[in-house]
Motif scaffolding. Structure first.
Motif, PDB file in Angstrom:
ATOM      1  N   VAL A   1     -19.881  46.520 -27.780  1.00  6.65           N
ATOM      2  CA  VAL A   1     -20.469  47.813 -28.126  1.00  6.65           C
ATOM      3  C   VAL A   1     -19.887  48.258 -29.459  1.00  6.65           C
ATOM      4  N   ILE A   2     -20.755  48.540 -30.411  1.00  9.06           N
ATOM      5  CA  ILE A   2     -20.319  48.880 -31.770  1.00  9.06           C
ATOM      6  C   ILE A   2     -20.334  50.395 -31.951  1.00  9.06           C
ATOM      7  N   ALA A   3     -19.157  50.929 -32.264  1.00  7.86           N
ATOM      8  CA  ALA A   3     -19.030  52.373 -32.468  1.00  7.86           C
ATOM      9  C   ALA A   3     -18.188  52.669 -33.703  1.00  7.86           C
ATOM     10  N   ILE A   4     -18.182  51.756 -34.650  1.00 10.01           N
ATOM     11  CA  ILE A   4     -17.324  51.871 -35.826  1.00 10.01           C
ATOM     12  C   ILE A   4     -18.098  52.455 -36.995  1.00 10.01           C
ATOM     13  N   ALA A   5     -17.402  53.184 -37.854  1.00  9.10           N
ATOM     14  CA  ALA A   5     -18.035  53.790 -39.026  1.00  9.10           C
ATOM     15  C   ALA A   5     -18.457  52.712 -40.016  1.00  9.10           C
ATOM     16  N   LEU A   6     -19.534  52.981 -40.745  1.00  5.30           N
ATOM     17  CA  LEU A   6     -20.009  52.062 -41.768  1.00  5.30           C
ATOM     18  C   LEU A   6     -19.275  52.322 -43.075  1.00  5.30           C
TER      19      LEU A   6
END
Length: 321
Positions: free
Chosen positions: A205-210
């Motif tokens: 699950v990707i929840a990281i800032a761009l």
């Protein structure tokens, strides 16, 4: 004190207008369009807004950089502000944001996407439309119980995802720059060990800032490092995933299913190959919607900082300035 609220997004609009307008000494200007916001900026002390594409953000930044600029505070109601960071917010502007305002709702949406692709709901919807009873998806479905989930990015949203995922009996690995330990997860790993963690995860699950560092963080090499049949959900920003590589991985079966609430670009063009990828569920970037509690938090957080700003008190969730 004049404060502008640029209503680029409708999320919490009524609540924000009510709360911001109730702060003593505030002249609230509600700008429905970018030209209206730009016209109101001379003489304004602050602006409450959402992120915007760089071409729109640049017009706001140009005013902030002008010799006569009076704006000293910007408050973002969105989780990210990539468009503004890309063009550069000038020094001397206090920047705050709605830390965690929509995190619970976004985490719910992440779990909804994950469960849908894991249980092959997209296939069942096709069957339903065809009025076809076929148990074939059962052989391809998967359960979260006993599986390993890697949460890439462990801020407010990542932690809310962990809260919900624990109830499904998953082992949790939080991957972040700081490798911050937390009682909700079984393991914390640095971003530098991403590929090693991907090789152990059944679910990502990707929840990281761009950022420049995380652009295409999940590229072809990262997807190849994943366990075959991995499920991937992205509720962060579309640019974190190489979408062409994801599409190929879905077709080959290397990725067993994916749920995306964000794409690059947005809106996703009708002729984009991503639409036709197998076991892929796409929602139109509305993960933060649907929660009255979210609306309340967004409005109260902005109004609280406006009151603090007007009194010269320390601001909450300040990231620069």
């Amino acid at each position: 004190m004049r404060v502008i609220y640029w209503t680029k997004m409708q999320l919490a609009k009524a609540q924000l207008i009510e709360k911001l307008g109730s702060v003593p000494g505030t002249e609230l200007v509600v700008a429905a369009t970018l030209p209206e916001a730009l016209a109101a900026m001379p003489g304004a002390a602050g602006i409450v807004l959402y992120d915007a594409p760089p071409e729109e953000a640049r017009q706001i930044i140009d005013v902030l950089k002008s010799p006569g600029n009076t704006v000293r505070w910007m408050h973002f109601c969105s989780a990210g502000r990539e468009g503004f960071d890309a063009v550069g917010i000038p020094p001397g502007i206090a920047v705050t944001y709605a830390a965690g305002g929509a995190s619970p709702a976004v985490a719910e949406h992440a779990m909804a996407l994950l469960l849908s692709v894991g249980r092959r709901i997209p296939e069942s919807l096709v069957q339903q439309a065809e009025r076809k009873w076929d148990r074939a998806p059962a052989a391809r479905s998967s359960s979260l119980e006993g599986r390993t989930m890697a949460i890439i990015g462990y801020g407010n949203i990542g932690r809310e995802i962990a809260k919900r995922a624990r109830g499904f009996g998953t082992k949790l690995i939080a991957v972040s720059r700081s490798a911050r330990k937390d009682e909700l997860v079984d393991e914390a790993a640095p971003l530098s060990s991403l590929h090693e963690v991907l090789g152990r995860a059944d679910v990502v699950v990707i929840a990281i800032a761009l950022t420049d560092e995380t652009h295409h963080l999940l590229d072809a090499a990262a997807l190849a490092a994943c366990r075959k049949g991995v499920l991937i959900v992205n509720i962060a920003r579309g640019g974190v995933i190489d979408q062409a590589a994801l599409c190929e991985a879905l077709k080959s079966g290397q990725v067993g299913g994916a749920g995306l609430d964000v794409t690059d670009p947005e809106p996703l063009p009708a002729d984009d190959p991503l639409w036709a990828c197998p076991n892929l569920l796409i929602t139109s970037h509305y993960a933060g919607a649907g929660s009255p509690a979210t609306l309340r938090r967004l409005a109260e957080g902005a109004a609280d900082n406006l009151l603090r700003f007007s009194k010269g008190e320390p601001l909450l969730n300040q990231v620069s300035g």
